[in-house]
Design an enzyme around this catalytic site. Structure first.
Site, short mmCIF file in Angstrom:
data_model
loop_
_atom_site.label_atom_id
_atom_site.label_comp_id
_atom_site.label_asym_id
_atom_site.label_seq_id
_atom_site.Cartn_x
_atom_site.Cartn_y
_atom_site.Cartn_z
N HIS A 1 79.80 17.03 -30.42
CA HIS A 1 80.38 15.75 -30.57
C HIS A 1 80.91 15.26 -32.13
CE1 HIS A 1 77.57 14.57 -26.86
NE2 HIS A 1 78.83 14.84 -26.67
N ASP B 1 76.14 18.67 -28.53
CA ASP B 1 75.66 17.31 -29.16
C ASP B 1 76.22 16.89 -30.85
OD1 ASP B 1 74.96 14.58 -30.11
OD2 ASP B 1 73.09 14.64 -28.75
#
Ligand code: NAG
Ligand code: NAG
Ligand code: NAG
Ligand code: NAG
Ligand code: NAG
Length: 469
Positions: free
Chosen positions: A300, A277
């Site tokens: 991310h 993430d």
């Protein structure tokens, strides 16, 4: 149980003096130096912080201590009953060592490299004496997965550091999160039957959480496989992170690397983060955050946000990201806000960033929404003063442009500066299809791919409602 006593060199000198006097007197003088030691012991034991090659404290008996420097006091968890065999519950031993170290100046809770210590969800709380260190040279890990997690323990957090001031977490060891079984819970994205996602609750523990603490240092450690966020700071002031490694698979859900919120004066340096993430996420209430020399892999990217959820007010300012490498990532540098929030994001600088095979290399998304069912609203977090300078490298998505500025309908983004931004496709043709909505700013050099949609100057109708912070 053996205790290491905590005594400075100055005090040691004093003790020796007393012992000499005492041996020459008939009247017993009560020892005024208080150190934790069995009755009858005559030689105080103290030790320097051991290196990883000598995992256990070296016992020194130098009778002529230098009076200038205080030696740290070592509280080895194995001296408090920790077993470190990977399965015995060592929580109580860690708590006892913590309590003892907390009570002295510059206490060191020491986790030797010889052990794998299993501990349950624990709050290590202060206030403690200044200079407290938790040095992990071995491995610390939680119970293996949700089935082994005691019902009485919080499923939202594992290691919590609370109300500390002047605390260091470091060492050459590993903090292992045993996240596998948490990532595969049927409530996690696409982990239910036939790729479905079953409804929650889906609580999974954040691995390391600092809450309401100041002047925190974190260095050296490897932190991996978190069930959820790896490291989280909330309500802190003064954070220094240096040379840490965070490692989790690309497909591990919600495993943000470092998350900060309501936290000021943060430095994150020289660290490697590979996870599933956000590599680093900066939440509401953060200011003066400096990030340098960070590598983000298959993450991310580095995010400011998400901000303004449930119509909340968010203020973020003075954030610098410099000298980063972001590779194989869903996003590069991102600012994300929900519709309906308020407050502002200002004075943001992304500089000297190498992108390799990222998807949305540069993105502002003021329509952030997890369900795709969010209504457009008139209020929004106001973005202004965002600079992108010397950002180069490759992007991997041939379907969408690597630069994407989706600002709010009602509250435009202003004062975006682009300089030396050059992004090329990792393979295939240049995606010459820029996206901007309500975005104002200047290009100091020619941007590649060109973003002619960035509007020059300031919007005429910038409303008074765009409240700052
Ligand atoms: C951990 O931090 C303490 C306090 O800053 C320092 O004395 C010690 O050398 C550090 N140890 C390692 C292994 O980084
Ligand atoms: C911005 O943050 C840095 C630390 O990252 C700090 O040194 C600097 O003083 C801050 N600037 C302002 C204007 O507060
Ligand atoms: C590019 O990044 C994606 C993740 O966004 C990854 O799946 C893919 O393997 C990467 N390609 C290369 C050539 O590394
Ligand atoms: C919200 O506004 C944006 C920009 O005008 C538009 O593209 C989008 O379709 C709108 N979304 C909804 C749900 O109305
Ligand atoms: C525009 O943003 C930059 C930082 O990127 C800042 O230094 C400058 O003062 C801002 N200008 C205005 C007019 O707000």
């Amino acid at each position: 149980m053996e205790h290491f006593c905590c005594i400075s060199k100055k005090m040691l000198f004093f003790v020796v003096l007393i012992l000499i006097i005492w041996s020459h007197l008939i009247n017993v003088i009560e020892g005024r130096a208080h150190y934790h030691k069995k009755k009858g012991a005559t030689t105080p034991v103290y030790a320097p912080v051991p290196s990883s090659s000598s995992p256990n404290p070296i016992v020194r008996s130098d009778p002529y201590p230098s009076p200038t420097r205080d030696e740290p006091c070592i509280f080895d968890v194995t001296s408090y009953g920790a077993v470190g065999d990977g399965s015995t519950d060592d929580t109580a031993a860690f708590q006892a060592a913590w309590k003892a170290a907390c009570a002295v100046d510059s206490g060191v809770v020491f986790v030797p490299s010889s052990g794998k210590f299993m501990i349950r969800s624990t709050i290590f709380s202060g206030p403690c004496k200044p200079g407290l260190v938790l040095q992990v040279n071995g491995v610390i890990m939680p119970p293996d997965g949700p089935d082994c997690w005691p019902d009485s323990d919080s499923k939202k957090q594992w290691l919590v550091f609370y109300r500390l001031d002047g605390f260091t977490l470091n060492g050459t060891g590993t903090i292992e999160g045993n996240g596998n079984q948490w990532w595969d819970l049927p409530c996690k994205p696409h982990r239910g039957p036939h790729g479905s996602t079953l409804p929650g609750p889906c609580d999974s523990p954040a691995m390391i959480r600092f809450f309401l603490s100041n002047n925190i240092e974190l260095s050296g450690l490897r932190i991996q496989n978190s069930p959820q966020f790896h490291i989280k700071f909330d309500g802190c002031n003064g954070v220094l992170i240096d040379k840490i490694q965070i490692n989790s698979p690309q497909c591990s859900p919600n495993t943000d690397g470092i998350h900060v919120e309501n936290t000021q004066n943060v430095g994150i340096y020289n660290s490697m983060i590979a996870n599933g993430d956000d590599c680093i996420s900066i939440g509401p209430g953060c200011s003066n955050v400096d990030i340098q020399g960070v590598v983000c892999d298959h993450s991310h990217g580095i995010s400011i946000g998400s901000l303004g959820v449930h119509n909340s007010r968010s203020c973020v300012s003075n954030i610098t990201v410099r000298g980063a490498l972001i590779k194989n990532s869903d996003n590069g540098v991102r600012i994300k806000t929900w519709q309906g929030g308020s407050g502002s994001v200002s004075d943001i600088s992304f500089q000297d960033i190498q992108m390799e095979n990222t998807t949305n290399s540069i993105i502002i998304d003021q329509y952030y929404c997890l369900t795709k069912e969010c209504r457009n609203q008139t209020s929004a977090v106001y973005l202004s003063g965002v600079s992108y300078k010397n950002i180069k490298g490759t992007y991997n998505n041939v379907r969408s442009a690597p630069i994407h500025f989706a600002c709010s309908d009602s509250v435009p983004c202003t004062n975006i500066t682009m300089s030396e931004v050059e992004l090329l496709p990792a393979q295939g043709e240049l995606v010459d299809d820029p996206f901007c909505w309500n975005a104002y700013g200047i290009q100091e050099t020619l941007t590649i791919p060109p973003i002619d949609c960035l509007q020059e100057g300031m919007p005429l109708e910038l409303e008074e409602t765009a409240v700052g912070c």
